[in-house]
Design a protein around this motif. Structure first.
Motif, PDB file in Angstrom:
ATOM      1  N   ALA A  64       6.342   1.262  -8.361  1.00 30.85           N
ATOM      2  CA  ALA A  64       5.518   0.064  -8.539  1.00 30.85           C
ATOM      3  C   ALA A  64       5.416  -0.319 -10.005  1.00 30.85           C
ATOM      4  CB  ALA A  64       4.130   0.297  -7.949  1.00 30.85           C
ATOM      5  N   ARG A  65       5.239   0.646 -10.892  1.00 27.07           N
ATOM      6  CA  ARG A  65       5.137   0.351 -12.323  1.00 27.07           C
ATOM      7  C   ARG A  65       6.438  -0.229 -12.857  1.00 27.07           C
ATOM      8  NH1 ARG A  65      -0.037  -0.074 -14.260  1.00 27.07           N
ATOM      9  NH2 ARG A  65      -1.310   1.350 -13.007  1.00 27.07           N
ATOM     10  N   GLN A  66       7.560   0.336 -12.422  1.00 32.49           N
ATOM     11  CA  GLN A  66       8.863  -0.191 -12.836  1.00 32.49           C
ATOM     12  C   GLN A  66       9.049  -1.605 -12.303  1.00 32.49           C
ATOM     13  OE1 GLN A  66      12.139   2.142 -11.385  1.00 32.49           O
ATOM     14  NE2 GLN A  66      13.572   1.369 -12.908  1.00 32.49           N
ATOM     15  N   ALA A  67       8.663  -1.837 -11.056  1.00 29.53           N
ATOM     16  CA  ALA A  67       8.792  -3.170 -10.470  1.00 29.53           C
ATOM     17  C   ALA A  67       7.961  -4.188 -11.251  1.00 29.53           C
ATOM     18  CB  ALA A  67       8.354  -3.142  -9.008  1.00 29.53           C
ATOM     19  N   ALA A  68       6.770  -3.786 -11.687  1.00 33.11           N
ATOM     20  CA  ALA A  68       5.946  -4.686 -12.492  1.00 33.11           C
ATOM     21  C   ALA A  68       6.584  -4.953 -13.847  1.00 33.11           C
ATOM     22  CB  ALA A  68       4.546  -4.099 -12.660  1.00 33.11           C
ATOM     23  N   ASP A  69       7.148  -3.921 -14.470  1.00 33.99           N
ATOM     24  CA  ASP A  69       7.803  -4.090 -15.766  1.00 33.99           C
ATOM     25  C   ASP A  69       9.018  -5.010 -15.662  1.00 33.99           C
ATOM     26  OD1 ASP A  69       5.945  -2.430 -16.951  1.00 33.99           O
ATOM     27  OD2 ASP A  69       7.237  -0.656 -16.928  1.00 33.99           O
ATOM     28  N   TRP A  70       9.716  -4.952 -14.534  1.00 33.36           N
ATOM     29  CA  TRP A  70      10.915  -5.769 -14.326  1.00 33.36           C
ATOM     30  C   TRP A  70      10.595  -7.212 -13.931  1.00 33.36           C
ATOM     31  CZ3 TRP A  70      14.972  -2.515 -11.130  1.00 33.36           C
ATOM     32  CH2 TRP A  70      15.467  -1.490 -11.932  1.00 33.36           C
TER      33      TRP A  70
ATOM     34  N   ALA B 202       0.882  -4.022  -5.939  1.00 27.91           N
ATOM     35  CA  ALA B 202       1.267  -2.744  -5.328  1.00 27.91           C
ATOM     36  C   ALA B 202       0.414  -1.619  -5.869  1.00 27.91           C
ATOM     37  CB  ALA B 202       2.738  -2.448  -5.593  1.00 27.91           C
ATOM     38  N   THR B 203       0.158  -0.647  -5.016  1.00 31.49           N
ATOM     39  CA  THR B 203      -0.497   0.568  -5.462  1.00 31.49           C
ATOM     40  C   THR B 203       0.500   1.421  -6.243  1.00 31.49           C
ATOM     41  OG1 THR B 203      -1.923   2.369  -4.724  1.00 31.49           O
ATOM     42  CG2 THR B 203       0.025   1.921  -3.382  1.00 31.49           C
ATOM     43  N   ASP B 204      -0.015   2.216  -7.187  1.00 26.94           N
ATOM     44  CA  ASP B 204       0.865   2.985  -8.074  1.00 26.94           C
ATOM     45  C   ASP B 204       1.860   3.864  -7.327  1.00 26.94           C
ATOM     46  OD1 ASP B 204       0.341   2.180 -10.644  1.00 26.94           O
ATOM     47  OD2 ASP B 204      -1.160   3.725 -11.055  1.00 26.94           O
ATOM     48  N   SER B 205       1.465   4.388  -6.172  1.00 22.59           N
ATOM     49  CA  SER B 205       2.337   5.309  -5.441  1.00 22.59           C
ATOM     50  C   SER B 205       3.368   4.587  -4.578  1.00 22.59           C
ATOM     51  CB  SER B 205       1.504   6.247  -4.568  1.00 22.59           C
ATOM     52  OG  SER B 205       0.712   5.506  -3.653  1.00 22.59           O
TER      53      SER B 205
ATOM     54  N   ASN C 135       0.794  -1.221   0.000  1.00 24.11           N
ATOM     55  CA  ASN C 135       0.000   0.000   0.000  1.00 24.11           C
ATOM     56  C   ASN C 135       0.829   1.275   0.000  1.00 24.11           C
ATOM     57  OD1 ASN C 135       0.527  -1.168   2.737  1.00 24.11           O
ATOM     58  ND2 ASN C 135      -0.064   0.908   3.349  1.00 24.11           N
ATOM     59  N   GLY C 136       2.153   1.152   0.118  1.00 21.64           N
ATOM     60  CA  GLY C 136       3.017   2.328   0.156  1.00 21.64           C
ATOM     61  C   GLY C 136       4.464   1.893   0.142  1.00 21.64           C
ATOM     62  N   ALA C 137       5.335   2.709   0.713  1.00 21.77           N
ATOM     63  CA  ALA C 137       6.766   2.421   0.666  1.00 21.77           C
ATOM     64  C   ALA C 137       7.100   1.078   1.310  1.00 21.77           C
ATOM     65  CB  ALA C 137       7.536   3.534   1.372  1.00 21.77           C
ATOM     66  N   ALA C 138       7.970   0.336   0.653  1.00 21.61           N
ATOM     67  CA  ALA C 138       8.486  -0.933   1.174  1.00 21.61           C
ATOM     68  C   ALA C 138      10.003  -0.854   1.063  1.00 21.61           C
ATOM     69  CB  ALA C 138       7.944  -2.112   0.375  1.00 21.61           C
TER      70      ALA C 138
ATOM     71  N   ALA D  78       0.897  -3.494 -10.744  1.00 22.18           N
ATOM     72  CA  ALA D  78       0.701  -2.208 -10.080  1.00 22.18           C
ATOM     73  C   ALA D  78      -0.694  -1.713 -10.422  1.00 22.18           C
ATOM     74  CB  ALA D  78       1.747  -1.198 -10.544  1.00 22.18           C
ATOM     75  N   VAL D  79      -1.370  -1.136  -9.434  1.00 22.78           N
ATOM     76  CA  VAL D  79      -2.781  -0.782  -9.568  1.00 22.78           C
ATOM     77  C   VAL D  79      -2.965   0.681  -9.151  1.00 22.78           C
ATOM     78  CG1 VAL D  79      -5.124  -1.345  -8.817  1.00 22.78           C
ATOM     79  CG2 VAL D  79      -3.403  -3.160  -9.015  1.00 22.78           C
ATOM     80  N   ALA D  80      -3.839   1.384  -9.837  1.00 19.15           N
ATOM     81  CA  ALA D  80      -4.127   2.774  -9.478  1.00 19.15           C
ATOM     82  C   ALA D  80      -4.537   2.872  -8.011  1.00 19.15           C
ATOM     83  CB  ALA D  80      -5.234   3.326 -10.376  1.00 19.15           C
ATOM     84  N   ASP D  81      -4.055   3.907  -7.345  1.00 21.71           N
ATOM     85  CA  ASP D  81      -4.308   4.068  -5.910  1.00 21.71           C
ATOM     86  C   ASP D  81      -5.789   3.987  -5.573  1.00 21.71           C
ATOM     87  OD1 ASP D  81      -1.617   4.616  -6.093  1.00 21.71           O
ATOM     88  OD2 ASP D  81      -1.685   6.368  -4.774  1.00 21.71           O
ATOM     89  N   VAL D  82      -6.631   4.614  -6.377  1.00 22.50           N
ATOM     90  CA  VAL D  82      -8.059   4.684  -6.072  1.00 22.50           C
ATOM     91  C   VAL D  82      -8.713   3.303  -6.131  1.00 22.50           C
ATOM     92  CG1 VAL D  82      -8.755   5.151  -8.466  1.00 22.50           C
ATOM     93  CG2 VAL D  82     -10.175   5.974  -6.554  1.00 22.50           C
TER      94      VAL D  82
END
Length: 258
Positions: free
Chosen positions: A168-174, A122-125, A103-106, A180-184
């Motif tokens: 999160a988006r980079q982690a999904a691409d890698w 993961a959430t996008d942020s 849900n946030g920083a890990a 990665a999912v939009a926060d809302v």
């Protein structure tokens, strides 16, 4: 047991374990590790899917360096062997699907706790960071195991040495995480994903975990033998029979997890 550092929610086959020290970004102290281990064992006995997530703006900021007389006084080897290892193995060896809903920083051990799960959403942020070298340490909590397998040797080395943040988006691409999912949409999405697994063929999911983990060390012959043995057991389950009947009858399967 009454929990202080986590929350435990169980409903319709889904156990949600929430790291609950938001005032310190859910940093891992001894109490949280003990409660998390107990909750994982509890969930294994009553759930069909387990979700790990965090309260507040962070998933987990890693080891609580204030948990003890001083950071320099921490017996890191003892803590890793006696407290982290059982917790991480409880996730790794669990026969149930385990989702990390980040849900946030890990960061630090918090990032590697998330990566220990079977599926990471993961959430996008959210961001992931191997922060260890910033305080003169190396990745632990399984980081040197997960990362090379998930992102490759070159990226694992760069993440460990430069300690860059990964979105999160980079982690999904890698290939570090599943999606990665939009926060809302984040909580609704991971709950729907977990609910899908909670209604699925639980024994098959356990066999998937076992066989995928074993593939890192097995040669082809050993892996084919493992597949045959596990598939033979699954072929004698209620869920296999139900799945075949549902297919033939052109309806949704009603799996019972047995």
């Amino acid at each position: 047991m009454p929990y202080k550092a986590i929350r435990y929610e169980f409903s319709e086959g889904m156990a949600v374990i929430t790291l609950n020290r938001p005032e310190v970004m859910n940093a891992l102290n001894a109490q949280m590790r003990a409660e998390l281990l107990e909750a994982l064992r509890r969930a294994e006995g009553e759930a069909r899917v387990i979700v790990l997530t965090g309260e507040g703006r962070a998933f987990c900021s890693g080891q609580d360096l204030g948990d003890g007389a001083s950071a320099a006084g921490l017996d890191l080897e003892r803590v890793l062997r006696d407290e982290y290892e059982p917790m991480l193995k409880a996730i790794y060896d669990c026969p149930l699907p385990v989702i990390s809903a980040v849900n946030g920083a890990a960061a630090g051990a918090g990032a590697n706790l998330a990566l220990a799960a079977d599926i990471v959403i993961a959430t996008d942020s959210a961001v992931f960071m191997q922060a260890f070298a910033r305080i003169g340490l190396m990745p632990d909590a399984g980081g040197t195991y997960w990362l090379p397998r998930q992102v490759g040797f070159a990226r694992a080395m760069g993440l460990a040495m430069f300690t860059d943040k990964v979105t999160a988006r980079q982690a999904a691409d890698w290939g570090m995480i599943w999606e990665a999912v939009a926060d809302v949409d984040f909580e609704h999405h991971w709950r729907a994903r977990a609910a899908h697994l909670a209604k699925g063929p639980t024994a098959a999911f356990g066999a998937i975990k076992q066989s995928m983990r074993a593939s890192y060390s097995n040669d082809l012959t050993a892996q084919l033998e493992l597949e045959a043995g596990l598939q033979g057991k699954l072929g004698r389950t209620h869920d296999f029979r139900e799945g075949v009947m549902a297919f033939l009858e052109k309806r949704a399967a009603n799996f019972e997890g047995r």
